[in-house]
Design a protein around this motif. Structure first.
Motif, mmCIF file in Angstrom:
data_model
loop_
_atom_site.group_PDB
_atom_site.id
_atom_site.type_symbol
_atom_site.label_atom_id
_atom_site.label_comp_id
_atom_site.label_asym_id
_atom_site.label_seq_id
_atom_site.Cartn_x
_atom_site.Cartn_y
_atom_site.Cartn_z
ATOM 1 N N LEU A 103 -27.002 63.497 -23.373
ATOM 2 C CA LEU A 103 -25.621 63.208 -22.977
ATOM 3 C C LEU A 103 -24.745 63.081 -24.216
ATOM 4 C CD1 LEU A 103 -26.377 60.572 -20.200
ATOM 5 C CD2 LEU A 103 -25.954 63.021 -19.919
ATOM 6 N N ASP A 104 -23.436 63.043 -23.990
ATOM 7 C CA ASP A 104 -22.485 62.962 -25.092
ATOM 8 C C ASP A 104 -22.229 61.533 -25.563
ATOM 9 O OD1 ASP A 104 -21.123 62.093 -22.866
ATOM 10 O OD2 ASP A 104 -19.365 63.353 -23.168
ATOM 11 N N ARG A 105 -23.055 60.594 -25.175
ATOM 12 C CA ARG A 105 -22.904 59.195 -25.582
ATOM 13 C C ARG A 105 -24.108 58.752 -26.384
ATOM 14 N NH1 ARG A 105 -19.264 56.504 -21.790
ATOM 15 N NH2 ARG A 105 -17.647 58.055 -21.548
ATOM 16 N N LYS A 106 -23.900 57.721 -27.202
ATOM 17 C CA LYS A 106 -24.993 57.146 -27.973
ATOM 18 C C LYS A 106 -25.536 55.920 -27.249
ATOM 19 C CE LYS A 106 -23.397 58.732 -32.406
ATOM 20 N NZ LYS A 106 -22.070 58.884 -32.887
ATOM 21 N N VAL A 107 -26.763 55.552 -27.561
ATOM 22 C CA VAL A 107 -27.365 54.344 -26.995
ATOM 23 C C VAL A 107 -26.509 53.146 -27.397
ATOM 24 C CG1 VAL A 107 -29.378 52.834 -27.039
ATOM 25 C CG2 VAL A 107 -29.686 55.314 -27.023
ATOM 26 N N GLY A 108 -26.190 52.297 -26.432
ATOM 27 C CA GLY A 108 -25.389 51.114 -26.703
ATOM 28 C C GLY A 108 -23.890 51.339 -26.612
ATOM 29 N N GLU A 109 -23.457 52.595 -26.516
ATOM 30 C CA GLU A 109 -22.033 52.895 -26.403
ATOM 31 C C GLU A 109 -21.567 52.542 -24.989
ATOM 32 O OE1 GLU A 109 -19.049 56.716 -27.038
ATOM 33 O OE2 GLU A 109 -21.113 56.818 -27.736
ATOM 34 N N ALA A 110 -20.339 52.075 -24.871
ATOM 35 C CA ALA A 110 -19.794 51.665 -23.570
ATOM 36 C C ALA A 110 -19.765 52.842 -22.597
ATOM 37 C CB ALA A 110 -18.389 51.098 -23.746
ATOM 38 N N ILE A 111 -20.005 52.534 -21.320
ATOM 39 C CA ILE A 111 -19.906 53.550 -20.277
ATOM 40 C C ILE A 111 -18.555 53.411 -19.586
ATOM 41 C CG2 ILE A 111 -22.403 53.584 -19.931
ATOM 42 C CD1 ILE A 111 -21.896 52.024 -17.324
ATOM 43 N N ASP A 112 -18.127 54.478 -18.927
ATOM 44 C CA ASP A 112 -16.838 54.473 -18.229
ATOM 45 C C ASP A 112 -17.038 54.059 -16.784
ATOM 46 O OD1 ASP A 112 -15.558 55.390 -20.517
ATOM 47 O OD2 ASP A 112 -15.783 57.497 -19.937
ATOM 48 N N ILE A 113 -16.129 53.223 -16.286
ATOM 49 C CA ILE A 113 -16.174 52.763 -14.900
ATOM 50 C C ILE A 113 -14.914 53.283 -14.199
ATOM 51 C CG2 ILE A 113 -16.248 50.756 -13.373
ATOM 52 C CD1 ILE A 113 -17.506 49.276 -15.850
ATOM 53 N N LEU A 119 -30.231 48.360 -11.657
ATOM 54 C CA LEU A 119 -29.263 48.514 -12.741
ATOM 55 C C LEU A 119 -27.915 47.974 -12.298
ATOM 56 C CD1 LEU A 119 -30.023 52.118 -14.044
ATOM 57 C CD2 LEU A 119 -30.610 49.952 -15.121
ATOM 58 N N GLY A 120 -27.181 47.433 -13.243
ATOM 59 C CA GLY A 120 -25.837 46.938 -12.987
ATOM 60 C C GLY A 120 -24.957 47.258 -14.177
ATOM 61 N N VAL A 121 -23.706 46.876 -14.097
ATOM 62 C CA VAL A 121 -22.749 47.115 -15.178
ATOM 63 C C VAL A 121 -21.976 45.838 -15.432
ATOM 64 C CG1 VAL A 121 -20.736 48.442 -15.907
ATOM 65 C CG2 VAL A 121 -22.505 49.547 -14.560
ATOM 66 N N THR A 122 -21.896 45.447 -16.697
ATOM 67 C CA THR A 122 -21.036 44.333 -17.108
ATOM 68 C C THR A 122 -19.773 44.934 -17.703
ATOM 69 O OG1 THR A 122 -22.914 42.922 -17.612
ATOM 70 C CG2 THR A 122 -20.832 42.337 -18.641
ATOM 71 N N MET A 123 -18.617 44.570 -17.157
ATOM 72 C CA MET A 123 -17.359 45.100 -17.679
ATOM 73 C C MET A 123 -17.022 44.377 -18.976
ATOM 74 S SD MET A 123 -14.934 45.722 -14.451
ATOM 75 C CE MET A 123 -15.646 46.091 -12.876
ATOM 76 N N THR A 124 -16.762 45.162 -20.015
ATOM 77 C CA THR A 124 -16.425 44.590 -21.320
ATOM 78 C C THR A 124 -14.978 44.845 -21.704
ATOM 79 O OG1 THR A 124 -17.209 46.598 -22.425
ATOM 80 C CG2 THR A 124 -18.791 44.792 -22.178
ATOM 81 N N GLU A 125 -14.337 45.804 -21.023
ATOM 82 C CA GLU A 125 -12.948 46.143 -21.342
ATOM 83 C C GLU A 125 -12.267 46.652 -20.084
ATOM 84 O OE1 GLU A 125 -10.517 49.436 -24.047
ATOM 85 O OE2 GLU A 125 -12.694 49.384 -24.113
ATOM 86 N N ILE A 126 -11.109 46.096 -19.754
ATOM 87 C CA ILE A 126 -10.309 46.574 -18.626
ATOM 88 C C ILE A 126 -9.265 47.535 -19.190
ATOM 89 C CG2 ILE A 126 -8.755 45.926 -16.740
ATOM 90 C CD1 ILE A 126 -11.640 44.899 -16.401
ATOM 91 N N ILE A 127 -9.153 48.699 -18.577
ATOM 92 C CA ILE A 127 -8.203 49.721 -19.030
ATOM 93 C C ILE A 127 -6.924 49.568 -18.229
ATOM 94 C CG2 ILE A 127 -7.785 52.194 -19.338
ATOM 95 C CD1 ILE A 127 -10.206 51.170 -20.923
ATOM 96 N N LYS A 128 -5.825 49.287 -18.903
ATOM 97 C CA LYS A 128 -4.530 49.179 -18.221
ATOM 98 C C LYS A 128 -3.763 50.463 -18.456
ATOM 99 C CE LYS A 128 -4.239 44.223 -18.559
ATOM 100 N NZ LYS A 128 -3.485 43.063 -18.965
ATOM 101 N N THR A 129 -3.281 51.061 -17.369
ATOM 102 C CA THR A 129 -2.526 52.293 -17.467
ATOM 103 C C THR A 129 -1.129 52.087 -16.939
ATOM 104 O OG1 THR A 129 -3.312 53.048 -15.312
ATOM 105 C CG2 THR A 129 -4.572 53.762 -17.228
ATOM 106 N N ASP A 130 -0.183 52.809 -17.534
ATOM 107 C CA ASP A 130 1.193 52.790 -17.030
ATOM 108 C C ASP A 130 1.295 53.767 -15.889
ATOM 109 O OD1 ASP A 130 1.881 51.026 -19.014
ATOM 110 O OD2 ASP A 130 2.467 52.617 -20.410
ATOM 111 N N ARG A 131 1.938 53.371 -14.831
ATOM 112 C CA ARG A 131 2.074 54.257 -13.676
ATOM 113 C C ARG A 131 3.420 54.880 -13.672
ATOM 114 N NH1 ARG A 131 -0.346 54.119 -8.350
ATOM 115 N NH2 ARG A 131 -1.687 55.662 -9.135
ATOM 116 N N ARG A 134 -10.316 57.097 -11.003
ATOM 117 C CA ARG A 134 -9.373 56.602 -12.012
ATOM 118 C C ARG A 134 -10.128 55.664 -12.948
ATOM 119 N NH1 ARG A 134 -3.559 55.499 -12.163
ATOM 120 N NH2 ARG A 134 -3.559 56.763 -10.303
ATOM 121 N N LEU A 135 -10.050 55.940 -14.253
ATOM 122 C CA LEU A 135 -10.715 55.098 -15.236
ATOM 123 C C LEU A 135 -10.067 53.716 -15.232
ATOM 124 C CD1 LEU A 135 -12.758 54.842 -17.601
ATOM 125 C CD2 LEU A 135 -10.915 55.604 -19.106
ATOM 126 N N VAL A 136 -10.867 52.681 -14.956
ATOM 127 C CA VAL A 136 -10.315 51.329 -14.877
ATOM 128 C C VAL A 136 -10.951 50.365 -15.877
ATOM 129 C CG1 VAL A 136 -9.633 51.532 -12.458
ATOM 130 C CG2 VAL A 136 -11.888 50.627 -13.027
#
Length: 111
Positions: free
Chosen positions: A70-80, A99-111, A85-87
């Motif tokens: 894949l195009d990601r490295k081990v330990g790199e954040a995954i997209d949710i 398996l589960g996901v812990t959110m580490t960053e919330i993506i805020k987008t302008d609408r 829509r990326l959130v």
């Protein structure tokens, strides 16, 4: 001299549109209870580990046990994503035997 017109407008020259009498003012929800009407609306949540591109001929050669790079490295954040829509971004975690996901960053987008 140029044929271009001066398009600079001073802020004090702008007019603020006036609301017509009886025109409804947009209300912003003040609490979670104000959103109760949408609590039962289903959404699709996707956690994307990464992407990979390959030719169809390579795809046809895949077998059980094949490792896809894949195009990601081990330990790199995954997209949710929520409804495509990326959130958020997060980390994969193990919860008991799932398996589960812990959110580490919330993506805020302008609408």
């Amino acid at each position: 001299m140029s044929d271009e017109q001066d398009t600079n407008i001073q802020l004090d020259e702008l007019e603020v549109p006036q609301r017509e009498e009886g025109e409804a003012e947009a209300q912003v929800p003040q609490s979670a209870a104000d959103l109760e009407a949408v609590f039962d609306v289903p959404v699709r949540i996707s956690a994307v580990l990464g992407h990979s591109k390959m030719h169809v001929s390579d795809l046809l050669k895949l077998a059980s046990g094949t490792v896809l790079e894949l195009d990601r490295k081990v330990g790199e954040a995954i997209d949710i994503y929520v409804n495509d829509r990326l959130v958020a971004r997060g980390e994969v975690v193990l919860v008991e035997d799932k398996l589960g996901v812990t959110m580490t960053e919330i993506i805020k987008t302008d609408r």
